[in-house]
Motif scaffolding. Structure first.
Motif, PDB file in Angstrom:
ATOM      1  N   LYS A   1     -74.387 -30.516  17.036  1.00 16.98           N
ATOM      2  CA  LYS A   1     -74.046 -29.251  16.414  1.00 16.98           C
ATOM      3  C   LYS A   1     -74.617 -28.133  17.265  1.00 16.98           C
ATOM      4  O   LYS A   1     -75.788 -28.169  17.644  1.00 16.98           O
ATOM      5  CB  LYS A   1     -74.646 -29.215  15.005  1.00 16.98           C
ATOM      6  CG  LYS A   1     -74.194 -28.039  14.191  1.00 16.98           C
ATOM      7  CD  LYS A   1     -74.752 -28.152  12.790  1.00 16.98           C
ATOM      8  CE  LYS A   1     -74.167 -27.082  11.893  1.00 16.98           C
ATOM      9  NZ  LYS A   1     -73.953 -27.565  10.549  1.00 16.98           N
ATOM     10  N   CYS A   2     -73.801 -27.140  17.553  1.00 18.09           N
ATOM     11  CA  CYS A   2     -74.226 -25.995  18.342  1.00 18.09           C
ATOM     12  C   CYS A   2     -75.171 -25.134  17.517  1.00 18.09           C
ATOM     13  O   CYS A   2     -74.858 -24.792  16.384  1.00 18.09           O
ATOM     14  CB  CYS A   2     -72.995 -25.201  18.760  1.00 18.09           C
ATOM     15  SG  CYS A   2     -73.396 -23.680  19.626  1.00 18.09           S
ATOM     16  N   THR A   3     -76.315 -24.786  18.106  1.00 17.59           N
ATOM     17  CA  THR A   3     -77.270 -23.957  17.362  1.00 17.59           C
ATOM     18  C   THR A   3     -76.877 -22.486  17.404  1.00 17.59           C
ATOM     19  O   THR A   3     -77.442 -21.661  16.706  1.00 17.59           O
ATOM     20  CB  THR A   3     -78.700 -24.100  17.931  1.00 17.59           C
ATOM     21  OG1 THR A   3     -78.676 -23.809  19.321  1.00 17.59           O
ATOM     22  CG2 THR A   3     -79.239 -25.494  17.707  1.00 17.59           C
ATOM     23  N   LEU A   4     -75.900 -22.168  18.255  1.00 23.34           N
ATOM     24  CA  LEU A   4     -75.489 -20.773  18.412  1.00 23.34           C
ATOM     25  C   LEU A   4     -74.388 -20.413  17.406  1.00 23.34           C
ATOM     26  O   LEU A   4     -74.493 -19.446  16.681  1.00 23.34           O
ATOM     27  CB  LEU A   4     -74.990 -20.561  19.838  1.00 23.34           C
ATOM     28  CG  LEU A   4     -75.264 -19.202  20.458  1.00 23.34           C
ATOM     29  CD1 LEU A   4     -76.759 -18.939  20.543  1.00 23.34           C
ATOM     30  CD2 LEU A   4     -74.645 -19.135  21.848  1.00 23.34           C
ATOM     31  N   CYS A   5     -73.320 -21.221  17.385  1.00 24.19           N
ATOM     32  CA  CYS A   5     -72.198 -20.889  16.502  1.00 24.19           C
ATOM     33  C   CYS A   5     -72.107 -21.837  15.308  1.00 24.19           C
ATOM     34  O   CYS A   5     -71.343 -21.594  14.392  1.00 24.19           O
ATOM     35  CB  CYS A   5     -70.880 -20.883  17.279  1.00 24.19           C
ATOM     36  SG  CYS A   5     -70.377 -22.503  17.888  1.00 24.19           S
ATOM     37  N   GLY A   6     -72.884 -22.931  15.339  1.00 23.23           N
ATOM     38  CA  GLY A   6     -72.906 -23.837  14.197  1.00 23.23           C
ATOM     39  C   GLY A   6     -71.766 -24.841  14.148  1.00 23.23           C
ATOM     40  O   GLY A   6     -71.663 -25.616  13.205  1.00 23.23           O
TER      41      GLY A   6
ATOM     42  N   GLU B   1     -72.877 -27.141  27.317  1.00 22.05           N
ATOM     43  CA  GLU B   1     -71.974 -26.027  27.096  1.00 22.05           C
ATOM     44  C   GLU B   1     -71.124 -26.307  25.880  1.00 22.05           C
ATOM     45  O   GLU B   1     -70.384 -27.277  25.826  1.00 22.05           O
ATOM     46  CB  GLU B   1     -71.088 -25.802  28.328  1.00 22.05           C
ATOM     47  CG  GLU B   1     -70.439 -24.424  28.290  1.00 22.05           C
ATOM     48  CD  GLU B   1     -69.465 -24.234  29.444  1.00 22.05           C
ATOM     49  OE1 GLU B   1     -69.851 -24.469  30.592  1.00 22.05           O
ATOM     50  OE2 GLU B   1     -68.307 -23.885  29.168  1.00 22.05           O
ATOM     51  N   CYS B   2     -71.230 -25.436  24.911  1.00 25.31           N
ATOM     52  CA  CYS B   2     -70.489 -25.579  23.661  1.00 25.31           C
ATOM     53  C   CYS B   2     -69.017 -25.230  23.891  1.00 25.31           C
ATOM     54  O   CYS B   2     -68.718 -24.193  24.481  1.00 25.31           O
ATOM     55  CB  CYS B   2     -71.098 -24.665  22.613  1.00 25.31           C
ATOM     56  SG  CYS B   2     -70.135 -24.579  21.101  1.00 25.31           S
ATOM     57  N   PRO B   3     -68.086 -26.099  23.451  1.00 24.32           N
ATOM     58  CA  PRO B   3     -66.661 -25.824  23.641  1.00 24.32           C
ATOM     59  C   PRO B   3     -66.137 -24.756  22.687  1.00 24.32           C
ATOM     60  O   PRO B   3     -65.020 -24.276  22.848  1.00 24.32           O
ATOM     61  CB  PRO B   3     -66.012 -27.177  23.356  1.00 24.32           C
ATOM     62  CG  PRO B   3     -66.940 -27.842  22.408  1.00 24.32           C
ATOM     63  CD  PRO B   3     -68.324 -27.379  22.789  1.00 24.32           C
ATOM     64  N   HIS B   4     -66.930 -24.404  21.716  1.00 23.53           N
ATOM     65  CA  HIS B   4     -66.483 -23.415  20.728  1.00 23.53           C
ATOM     66  C   HIS B   4     -66.826 -21.998  21.166  1.00 23.53           C
ATOM     67  O   HIS B   4     -65.985 -21.120  21.146  1.00 23.53           O
ATOM     68  CB  HIS B   4     -67.091 -23.715  19.362  1.00 23.53           C
ATOM     69  CG  HIS B   4     -66.634 -25.016  18.787  1.00 23.53           C
ATOM     70  ND1 HIS B   4     -65.429 -25.168  18.156  1.00 23.53           N
ATOM     71  CD2 HIS B   4     -67.209 -26.244  18.789  1.00 23.53           C
ATOM     72  CE1 HIS B   4     -65.287 -26.426  17.774  1.00 23.53           C
ATOM     73  NE2 HIS B   4     -66.351 -27.100  18.153  1.00 23.53           N
ATOM     74  N   CYS B   5     -68.091 -21.800  21.549  1.00 18.06           N
ATOM     75  CA  CYS B   5     -68.485 -20.451  21.945  1.00 18.06           C
ATOM     76  C   CYS B   5     -68.619 -20.316  23.463  1.00 18.06           C
ATOM     77  O   CYS B   5     -68.923 -19.234  23.961  1.00 18.06           O
ATOM     78  CB  CYS B   5     -69.777 -20.031  21.235  1.00 18.06           C
ATOM     79  SG  CYS B   5     -71.170 -21.138  21.449  1.00 18.06           S
ATOM     80  N   ASN B   6     -68.396 -21.433  24.178  1.00 20.64           N
ATOM     81  CA  ASN B   6     -68.448 -21.428  25.644  1.00 20.64           C
ATOM     82  C   ASN B   6     -69.763 -20.906  26.203  1.00 20.64           C
ATOM     83  O   ASN B   6     -69.803 -20.313  27.275  1.00 20.64           O
ATOM     84  CB  ASN B   6     -67.282 -20.621  26.226  1.00 20.64           C
ATOM     85  CG  ASN B   6     -65.953 -21.258  25.896  1.00 20.64           C
ATOM     86  OD1 ASN B   6     -65.785 -22.472  26.046  1.00 20.64           O
ATOM     87  ND2 ASN B   6     -65.012 -20.471  25.425  1.00 20.64           N
TER      88      ASN B   6
END
Ligand SMILES: [Zn+2]
Length: 83
Positions: free
Chosen positions: A34-39, A15-20
């Protein structure tokens, strides 16, 4: 918790802490993804369970240094290759 490899790149689900969002995270250097969703870049934090944290200044400096080391290592390896 699934870990698999695409070539030499480590990717994990978390779970990405940036885009949740539950997303695919790509390893950039040891313990950093690195999150592939929000980068955005995150730090893997293991304490019983695995969490992903936002980076602070120290983390960013660490990544920068690690990347530089990696690049130097790669250059060395390339230099040794004989074709
Ligand atoms: Zn994200």
């Amino acid at each position: 918790m699934k870990t698999f490899k695409i070539g030499y790149i480590d990717t994990v689900h978390g779970e990405c802490p940036h885009c949740n969002e539950e997303t695919l995270l790509v390893a950039i250097v040891t313990d950093f993804y690195k999150c592939t969703l929000c980068g955005e870049e995150t730090r893997q934090y293991v304490n019983g369970s695995i969490k992903y944290l936002k980076l602070d200044e120290r983390d960013r400096e660490f990544i920068q240094k690690e990347k530089e080391v990696d690049e130097k290592e790669l250059e060395k390896k390339d230099g040794k290759k004989e074709r």
